[in-house]
Design an enzyme around this catalytic site. Structure first.
Site, short mmCIF file in Angstrom:
data_model
loop_
_atom_site.label_atom_id
_atom_site.label_comp_id
_atom_site.label_asym_id
_atom_site.label_seq_id
_atom_site.Cartn_x
_atom_site.Cartn_y
_atom_site.Cartn_z
N ARG A 143 74.40 -12.72 -30.05
CA ARG A 143 75.44 -11.75 -30.43
C ARG A 143 74.99 -10.32 -30.13
O ARG A 143 75.76 -9.50 -29.60
CB ARG A 143 75.77 -11.92 -31.91
CG ARG A 143 76.33 -13.30 -32.24
CD ARG A 143 76.32 -13.58 -33.73
NE ARG A 143 77.23 -12.70 -34.45
CZ ARG A 143 77.31 -12.63 -35.77
NH1 ARG A 143 76.50 -13.39 -36.53
NH2 ARG A 143 78.15 -11.81 -36.35
N ILE A 159 71.34 -21.58 -37.61
CA ILE A 159 72.39 -20.91 -36.84
C ILE A 159 73.31 -20.23 -37.85
O ILE A 159 73.38 -20.63 -39.01
CB ILE A 159 73.18 -21.87 -35.92
CG1 ILE A 159 73.77 -23.05 -36.70
CG2 ILE A 159 72.30 -22.37 -34.78
CD1 ILE A 159 74.58 -24.01 -35.82
N ASP A 160 73.99 -19.18 -37.41
CA ASP A 160 74.81 -18.39 -38.32
C ASP A 160 75.93 -19.22 -38.94
O ASP A 160 76.37 -20.22 -38.38
CB ASP A 160 75.43 -17.20 -37.57
CG ASP A 160 74.40 -16.25 -37.02
OD1 ASP A 160 73.30 -16.18 -37.60
OD2 ASP A 160 74.70 -15.58 -36.02
N LYS A 161 76.43 -18.74 -40.07
CA LYS A 161 77.52 -19.40 -40.78
C LYS A 161 78.69 -19.71 -39.85
O LYS A 161 79.23 -20.82 -39.84
CB LYS A 161 77.99 -18.50 -41.93
CG LYS A 161 79.25 -18.99 -42.64
CD LYS A 161 79.75 -17.96 -43.64
CE LYS A 161 81.09 -18.37 -44.22
NZ LYS A 161 81.66 -17.34 -45.11
#
Length: 302
Positions: free
Chosen positions: A237, A137-139
């Site tokens: 997103r 998962i993204d930062k």
């Protein structure tokens, strides 16, 4: 450089260049192969071509695979929010701001650094940079991840991801008021043609499917649940921005003017369910949305 040369026969005729490379270099990701094409390390008949070039019979494809730098990832004593652990898997609730694995310019403070300190055994399928990492998962996205402690677990979990049988449910706050109670975005995602840090809806991209459902509507925002059928980079997103409802706080796909002082997009991986790789039983985990998320919702409720 590791130089390889291929002559195209009728089996690979009319295949995209990047797809051909993914078949002959099975250990390399498609995004990596597209990058070396962009970097002019791949020539067709001694000329630079794009990833979507359709191969012709008797084309000569020359590939220079750059030598990888030897990297040492150091264990670091970083606190982890562990939801579950046994000899096969670790389930982590990752906080916002933590990078999952080391990358150029960012070799410390990652989840992998913390995992290497916490346990001695991790799957080696993804090499020294991404040991045990099955999915990411993204930062600036918080929430649940499962990490494989051995290669057998890794293969079985990766197969569930490939078959779309792993349950992944997210909570997101988006801009604007979504009128319909639920919907699905089924649009292909690929690297943005001009801005490499961004993903985009592109022809020829990989199929991406996001199901969403409204939880609560506010004056100018909507709280939604998103269920991933596929797991592409930045999928939620990109898809929500595509339908005109980008995530609140998203620095890449969202509004330039932000009304809250946020570190990143309001997206939380709330629920994760999968078949345990050795027990064969379905297990599911859930985590509460973090404090910063609660604070924003409290402000909107007022």
């Amino acid at each position: 450089m590791n130089l390889r040369e291929f002559i195209i026969d009728n089996i690979y005729e009319n295949l995209r260049l990047d797809l051909f490379l993914s078949k002959v270099f099975e250990d390399k990701s498609r995004s990596y192969l597209q990058k070396i094409i962009e970097d002019k390390n791949v020539l067709v008949n001694d000329k630079v071509k794009k990833s979507n070039y359709k191969l012709k019979r008797n084309d000569k494809v020359t590939v220079d695979i750059p030598e990888l730098e030897e990297l040492i990832v150091e264990p670091e004593n970083i606190d982890l929010d562990i939801l579950y652990e046994d000899s096969d898997v670790i389930v982590i609730n990752k906080h916002q701001g933590m990078v999952v694995h080391p990358a150029p310019g960012n070799y410390s403070g990652t989840l992998v650094n913390a995992l290497l300190y916490h346990c001695k055994d991790l799957s080696g399928i993804n090499g020294v940079i991404r040991p045990g990492i099955v999915h990411r998962i993204d930062k600036d996205t918080s929430g649940i991840l499962v990490i494989a402690k051995n290669d057998n677990s890794h293969r079985k979990l990766a197969e569930q991801l490939k078959e779309h049988s792993m349950k992944r449910e997210y909570i997101a706050l988006v801009e604007g008021v979504i009128k319909e109670d639920k919907g699905t975005v089924d649009k292909p995602i690929g690297r943005h043609p001009k801005e490499r840090i961004k993903m985009a809806i592109v022809d020829g991209g990989r199929r991406a499917v996001t199901h969403y459902e409204v939880i609560e509507r506010f004056e100018k925002n909507t709280l939604i649940k998103c269920i991933l059928e596929t797991g592409r980079t930045h999928q939620i997103r990109v898809h929500m921005a595509y339908i005109g409802h980008p995530l609140v706080g998203d620095p890449v796909y969202g509004y330039k003017k932000q009304k809250f002082n946020l570190e990143g997009q309001m997206l939380h991986a709330k629920k994760l369910g999968f078949i345990h790789p050795s027990k064969g039983e379905y297990i599911e985990f859930e985590s509460e949305i973090p404090d910063y998320f609660h604070q924003v919702l409290k402000k909107l409720s007022k």
